[in-house]
Write an enzyme that holds these catalytic residues in place. Structure first.
Site, mmCIF file in Angstrom:
data_model
loop_
_atom_site.group_PDB
_atom_site.id
_atom_site.type_symbol
_atom_site.label_atom_id
_atom_site.label_comp_id
_atom_site.label_asym_id
_atom_site.label_seq_id
_atom_site.Cartn_x
_atom_site.Cartn_y
_atom_site.Cartn_z
ATOM 1 N N ASP A 142 15.205 -15.555 33.391
ATOM 2 C CA ASP A 142 16.327 -14.989 32.646
ATOM 3 C C ASP A 142 16.371 -15.563 31.237
ATOM 4 O O ASP A 142 16.469 -16.785 31.056
ATOM 5 C CB ASP A 142 17.629 -15.312 33.380
ATOM 6 C CG ASP A 142 18.844 -14.693 32.702
ATOM 7 O OD1 ASP A 142 18.674 -13.724 31.944
ATOM 8 O OD2 ASP A 142 19.959 -15.186 32.948
ATOM 9 N N ASP A 340 17.910 -8.930 26.043
ATOM 10 C CA ASP A 340 18.246 -9.583 27.307
ATOM 11 C C ASP A 340 17.357 -9.053 28.424
ATOM 12 O O ASP A 340 17.276 -7.845 28.646
ATOM 13 C CB ASP A 340 19.718 -9.331 27.633
ATOM 14 C CG ASP A 340 20.150 -10.069 28.891
ATOM 15 O OD1 ASP A 340 19.710 -11.222 29.082
ATOM 16 O OD2 ASP A 340 20.909 -9.501 29.684
#
Length: 875
Positions: A142, A340
């Site tokens: 992430d 992201d």
């Protein structure tokens, strides 16, 4: 669009739609090449001398099952010329029977859904090693998180089920807990996480996600991190999780790739120069995560990396504009956008989204607008369409950097009745989600404060010799969790997106009250098939020799136990019970339904397993059994989990001694479609003579610059086949007088090329006018232009060239123009036959030429080879 009866020279020209892809106009890509020799019958095998790796792509050896290179050489599987022509006629009848079928009511293509949320959104998995001795763990990664953690033993409170064992600190010789006064413990609090001490003075951590109800907590420690065998880092800080609450899938934990001090990127900055990049894959392929400067970054286009104090973890860039269909949107202002890896669909500020939506819809007037779903409000019904065009969308970033989105990054849908624009409006900062990032290498260069984009780099098998970790989607068939509860759910994933967006904005202390609410048949006369490849199936892998066929979609092999009718084959049959990874499909599975959609038989037996039946020719030839999935191995590097194939328990017909059939057609269940994301929907072959070996290779080819391409046609009545437009034929350098051009099927299973009666008559007449020096011989089995060449050591024949749409020519070799019908030279015939219907380019004319099938770009090609003009010499 098209009627159910197809004229032999009347075609509907449509844009091809590859498996699970929307294609925007004029895409540019590259291809792949190889070659092998073919000769008249020869008792000596002359194998292809090339490498097993061509331009770094996977190659499977191909041999004729009839010739001396065949593993069956010397058995009863010798070529019988009469039988082969008979098989051709049966196959031709079957192909034309498919042309007359009405398939207009077939179900539409299903597009993959996507991911979202603070952690349920995380989709991409990498493997890391921890401890001494090293233990491997599959973790989510992430770019919006800093702290790395894994679940640990003992877990007295709440640990979720994961793939493989949890990390055991006591089993590692190098693990150490951080004390409460450690710098790393204080840094936890500085980065917005919770840190405290327990009774043992160990540093405890707690990382919260989303609305705070999801979290990981435990002890903070350090140990050896292994990324590759040569890249090992001592004292890497990570959380040893003892309580996890939330949707973490079956991964062992999380790898933090944010910008703060505790992230992997910062902790390895001196070694990797604060550079990493990734290519995010689709759910049906693999991508990569790599660390360190990239020698290939010259091809990247960079934009400035912004720093915003409120959100120090995230990667932000400046979006200055968006173009739709080549026209810039009227945007009142530019703004920052977060890149992201954990958000799926890109979120745009409401005014920007409104402008994008309006411009996009202006290009879509040909399609029916339908009500939106789950916050997606620009949706269309594509049911009944075999193709569609959408406008190109380009994001413009500061510094002149553009990101051109692929078609399948612009739209998304659960089925073809509801395909939507893959963006959502929001009140706050824009987010570039992973749906729009896929198929593009994203370079994060913190040392130089820049972000780079390399379009199309994900299809490259080379990563410049840098550290590479394989990346897979946890939801797709490549996932180690495939078949578990970690299946993709469209509604849930969009709900996760909403949660993730709220979480990101909460990190910015922004008001999210106005944010967007995203609620949660195949066939042939099989005796005509000639070409064999070796594939591996199961775990452990077993090798099988199978026929391959561009006119079939379903792959199958004979299986144990075979209670009914299995033909004798070379080697043992596949045993499902001996494979650790084999699974039967259930009756209600998507794959079972797809069997029926593609015109095959599919039903249920008493055990609720999906039963398949594939019929060939006139229907008396067939394979039937259970439909299942297992690991397919093409090479040691190219291994595909969950490949669907038939486990044959009854085979009736002439299947030779092969284990089964490999389907290379264009429908969804074919190998080409199932590996489309990995190989970019490209494969090619060189078909050998009986006395040599050829090849079958998958993936784009850097050597395709030398190839000449023609358009690949799509005809609803024959969705499996590869069709091109034949515009003319030349004999001896002079074009035939053809009343019209028309479509032609390229088929690996038909031997001799079939031409419509008027075209064949013109070819025969022109050819015969060049052959006055030779005595005619009686025809045989439909070959009516034959010559007695006995006593001749040199024979001159006119060259024959096929002309295809787009200026692509196929100049036939002498031994592709004529064929010997007997054992000697007393009966050598023109190797074409007349037919009343659609033309078919048979494998006899394809031999010694590499044929590139590029479905992604809707084209068929051949590299430059030795050209013959006018008169050729045949010895």
């Amino acid at each position: 669009m098209a009627s159910s009866v197809l004229s032999p020279f009347l075609f509907v020209f449509v844009f091809a739609l590859p498996f699970l892809q929307l294609v925007s106009p004029d895409p540019t890509h590259h291809l792949q090449s190889l070659r092998v020799e073919t000769l008249l019958p020869n008792p000596i095998c002359m194998p292809f001398k090339g490498s097993s790796s061509i331009h770094g792509k996977s190659v499977a050896q191909v041999v004729s099952r009839f010739g001396p290179c065949s593993p069956f050489a010397g058995t009863s599987t010798e070529r019988n010329f009469t039988q082969q022509l008979h098989h051709d006629s049966v196959r031709t009848r079957w192909i034309h029977s498919r042309v007359l079928l009405d398939t207009s009511n077939q179900n539409g293509t299903t597009l993959p859904a996507t991911s979202g949320e603070a952690l349920g959104a995380l989709e991409f998995i990498v493997k890391i090693g921890l401890g001494t001795p090293k233990e491997d763990f599959l973790v989510l990664f992430d770019t919006g998180s800093d702290v790395t953690w894994v679940q640990c033993e003992p877990c007295p409170s709440s640990c979720y089920p994961q793939e493989g064992p949890r990390f055991s600190p006591s089993a590692s010789a190098t693990f150490q807990y951080f004390p409460c006064n450690a710098t790393q413990c204080r840094e936890l609090e500085n980065e917005g996480n919770r840190a405290a001490c327990d009774g043992s003075t160990r540093c405890t951590y707690e990382v919260r996600y989303g609305d705070g109800t999801q979290h990981s907590s435990g002890h903070f420690g350090r140990d050896t991190l292994t990324l590759t065998s040569s890249e090992v880092f001592a004292n890497f800080p990570f959380g040893c999780g003892l309580e996890q609450v939330g949707n973490f899938g079956r991964g062992a934990g999380l790898l933090g790739l944010g910008r703060n001090k505790l992230s992997l990127v910062s902790m390895t900055a001196k070694y990797y120069d604060s550079v990493f990049s990734y290519c995010l894959p689709s759910s049906t392929s693999t991508g990569f995560l790599t660390f360190g400067p990239d020698p290939g970054s010259e091809s990247a286009s960079f934009t400035r990396l912004l720093t915003v104090p409120q959100i120090p973890t995230f990667y932000l860039v400046s979006l200055i504009g968006i173009s739709v269909g080549g026209m810039p949107l009227n945007m009142s202002s530019s703004g920052a956008m977060i890149l992201d890896s954990g958000t799926s669909l890109s979120g745009l500020p409401a005014p920007v989204y409104a402008a994008l939506k309006s411009a996009f819809h202006a290009h879509m007037s040909a399609y029916s607008l339908v009500p939106g779903t789950h916050g997606l409000d620009t949706c269309y019904n594509f049911s009944g369409h075999t193709s569609f065009l959408i406008p190109r969308v380009t994001f413009h970033f500061e510094g002149g950097t553009d990101l051109d989105l692929q078609g399948d990054a612009i739209m998304i849908g659960a089925d073809m009745s509801e395909v939507c624009l893959a963006f959502v409006p929001q009140a706050q900062l824009g987010i570039l989600g992973n749906w729009q990032q896929r198929r593009t290498q994203i370079i994060h260069d913190l040392a130089r404060s820049r972000i780079g984009f390399v379009p199309g780099a994900c299809s490259s098998s080379s990563t410049q010799g840098k550290s590479v970790a394989q990346v897979v989607s946890r939801f797709g068939p490549c996932s180690p969790f495939a078949g578990t509860s970690a299946e993709r759910n469209f509604t849930q994933q969009l709900h996760h997106d909403r949660a993730r967006t709220r979480w990101i904005h909460s990190r910015m202390l922004l008001d999210t009250s106005n944010s967007t609410n995203l609620p949660a048949t195949s066939g042939i006369a099989l005796g005509a098939l000639e070409f064999i490849v070796k594939i591996g199936l199961g775990t452990p892998k077993e090798d099988f020799l199978v026929l391959f066929d561009t006119g079939s979609d379903v792959t199958w092999v004979q299986c144990e136990p075979c209670p009914s009718s299995c033909h004798p084959q070379e080697g043992p049959r596949f045993n499902p019970s001996a494979s650790a990874t084999f699974q039967y499909f259930s009756c209600n599975s998507t794959q079972c339904l797809e069997l029926r959609n593609e015109g095959n038989g599919a039903s249920c037996d008493g055990s609720i397993r999906c039963a398949y039946e594939v019929r060939y020719g006139d229907g008396t030839v067939h394979s039937s059994g259970h439909f299942g999935r297992d690991t397919l191995t093409l090479t040691s590097e190219d291994v595909f989990a969950n490949f669907p194939f038939g486990c044959g328990l009854e085979q009736v017909g002439n299947f030779g001694r092969e284990a089964g059939l490999l389907g290379l057609g264009r429908n969804r269940l074919s190998l080409v479609s199932m590996t489309a994301k990995y190989y970019d929907s490209v494969f090619s072959y060189c078909l050998p003579s009986q006395a040599s070996t050829g090849f079958l290779t998958f993936g784009p080819d850097p050597g395709s610059e030398s190839a000449s391409f023609t358009r690949l046609l799509t005809v609803p009545q024959v969705p499996t086949f590869y069709l091109v437009s034949l515009t003319g034929i030349s004999v001896g350098g002079k074009p035939l007088n053809m009343s019209s051009s028309g479509g032609m099927i390229l088929d690996s299973g038909t031997s001799l090329t079939q031409l419509p009666d008027p075209v064949y008559a013109a070819l025969k007449s022109a050819f015969h006018s060049h052959m006055s020096a030779y005595s005619s011989a009686p025809g045989i089995l439909g070959l009516d232009t034959c010559y007695d060449l006995s006593g001749h050591t040199d024979v001159s024949i006119p060259g024959v060239t096929f002309h295809f749409e787009g200026g692509t020519d196929l100049e036939l070799q002498a031994d592709a123009i004529m064929i010997g019908a007997g054992a000697g030279m007393n009966e050598v015939c023109l190797a074409f036959v007349p037919h009343k219907q659609l033309g078919i380019l048979g494998n006899w004319q394809q031999k010694r030429t590499q044929i590139i099938h590029d479905l992604a770009r809707s084209r068929i090609g051949r590299p430059s080879t030795l050209h013959f003009q006018g008169v050729q010499q045949i010895l």
